[in-house]
Scaffold this motif. Structure first.
Motif, PDB file in Angstrom:
ATOM      1  N   ARG A 198     -18.666   1.497  44.014  1.00 25.30           N
ATOM      2  CA  ARG A 198     -19.562   2.607  44.334  1.00 25.30           C
ATOM      3  C   ARG A 198     -19.430   3.017  45.800  1.00 25.30           C
ATOM      4  O   ARG A 198     -19.137   2.193  46.672  1.00 25.30           O
ATOM      5  CB  ARG A 198     -21.007   2.237  44.035  1.00 25.30           C
ATOM      6  N   ASN A 236     -14.302   1.612  39.926  1.00 26.35           N
ATOM      7  CA  ASN A 236     -15.737   1.460  39.706  1.00 26.35           C
ATOM      8  C   ASN A 236     -16.536   1.108  40.963  1.00 26.35           C
ATOM      9  O   ASN A 236     -17.763   1.043  40.912  1.00 26.35           O
ATOM     10  CB  ASN A 236     -15.992   0.405  38.629  1.00 26.35           C
ATOM     11  N   SER A 280     -19.030   6.437  41.600  1.00 25.86           N
ATOM     12  CA  SER A 280     -17.897   5.515  41.678  1.00 25.86           C
ATOM     13  C   SER A 280     -16.779   6.189  42.460  1.00 25.86           C
ATOM     14  O   SER A 280     -16.750   7.421  42.615  1.00 25.86           O
ATOM     15  CB  SER A 280     -17.401   5.159  40.274  1.00 25.86           C
TER      16      SER A 280
END
Length: 286
Positions: A194, A192, A212
């Motif tokens: 980024r 997750n 992500s």
């Protein structure tokens, strides 16, 4: 407020000039770069052919000497270039962007400072601030890591060191190794986290992909070409200690869940290394 803008070019100074060259779009060449190529006594170029082609495309006639100055010979060039800089102007250029930023130039600049030879810079294009600005991520504080390590073990250790880095991280990567790097980043930093991948900056096929790490990995597996700059968002929230997760792993495994599945889910949720969590559990012998 002083609104005076200098509208004429001063004569080139004696000493070393670090001059940025276009990343791809030739119209990013500054007037001072054109002057430096035209008037310098010596141009120390990463690739002499490419520098001559750049000058030709800019409509500039080089009047000084052009000598090669690249990774494998720059140390041997230092004495010669410093001598030239004591009585004239030596301009350092690379194939694209700012010399010494993951490009040749540092050795000469360092030696010039040490010997009191004047050094200045004609600012211009650089992939690092360009990618940071385009990323759309919080980049008020960032670190630049150069090229990601090539070897698997070194790259893994490097990514581990970034797990708790709260600044944005910018680095270069080869398109041929991008998938391997993203796979390890998903495992170590979590799916997750980024990031943004910028390729072919300022060129016709410029592209910036944001998402992500897991999303970017899916995209990269279809094949990516061109020069790659990656911007990774800084870590957010508290850093979780792997040891603190072992009791939950033990409880869920005792309840019948598969160890690898539990480690994978917890690692993704907390942004820790799945392998480290698995190895820690095995070593603890729950």
């Amino acid at each position: 407020m002083n609104t005076h803008l200098q509208t004429h070019l001063e004569p080139l100074p004696r000493g070393i000039i670090i001059a940025a060259t276009p990343l791809g779009n030739i119209h990013d060449a500054s007037p001072r770069l054109r002057q430096a190529l035209a008037e310098a006594n010596v141009i120390a170029a990463e690739d002499t052919r490419r520098t001559r082609n750049l000058a030709s495309a800019l409509g500039v006639e080089i009047t000084g000497r052009v000598v090669s100055n690249f990774d494998h010979n720059e140390q041997s060039r230092i004495t010669q270039l410093l001598e030239a800089a004591t009585s004239g102007t030596v301009v350092i250029v690379t194939d694209a962007g700012m010399p010494s930023v993951s490009d040749p130039g540092f050795a000469l600049i360092d030696a010039a400072h040490a010997q009191g030879v004047p050094v200045t810079c004609f600012p211009g294009p650089s992939a690092v601030p360009t990618a940071l600005a385009l990323s759309g991520l919080p980049v008020g504080r960032f670190c630049f890591e150069g090229f990601a390590p090539r070897k698997d073990g070194a790259r893994r250790g490097w990514l581990e060191s970034l797990r708790s880095e709260q600044r944005a991280v910018c680095f270069f990567e080869s398109p041929h190794r991008l998938v391997d790097t993203l796979e390890q980043a998903v495992e170590i930093l979590g799916p997750n986290r980024r990031a943004a991948i910028a390729r072919e900056l300022t060129k016709m096929f410029e592209e910036v992909r944001r998402g992500s790490l897991a999303e970017l990995l899916v995209w990269a597996r279809d094949g990516v070409k061109g020069e790659i700059t990656v911007v990774l968002e800084g870590a957010t929230g508290p850093v979780v200690d792997i040891e603190s997760l072992l009791f939950e792993v033990a409880d869920r495994v005792a309840a019948g869940e598969r160890l690898k599945a539990v480690c994978s889910e917890l690692a993704a949720r907390h942004g820790v290394s799945k392998k480290e969590l698995y190895d820690a559990y095995v070593a603890a012998r729950y």
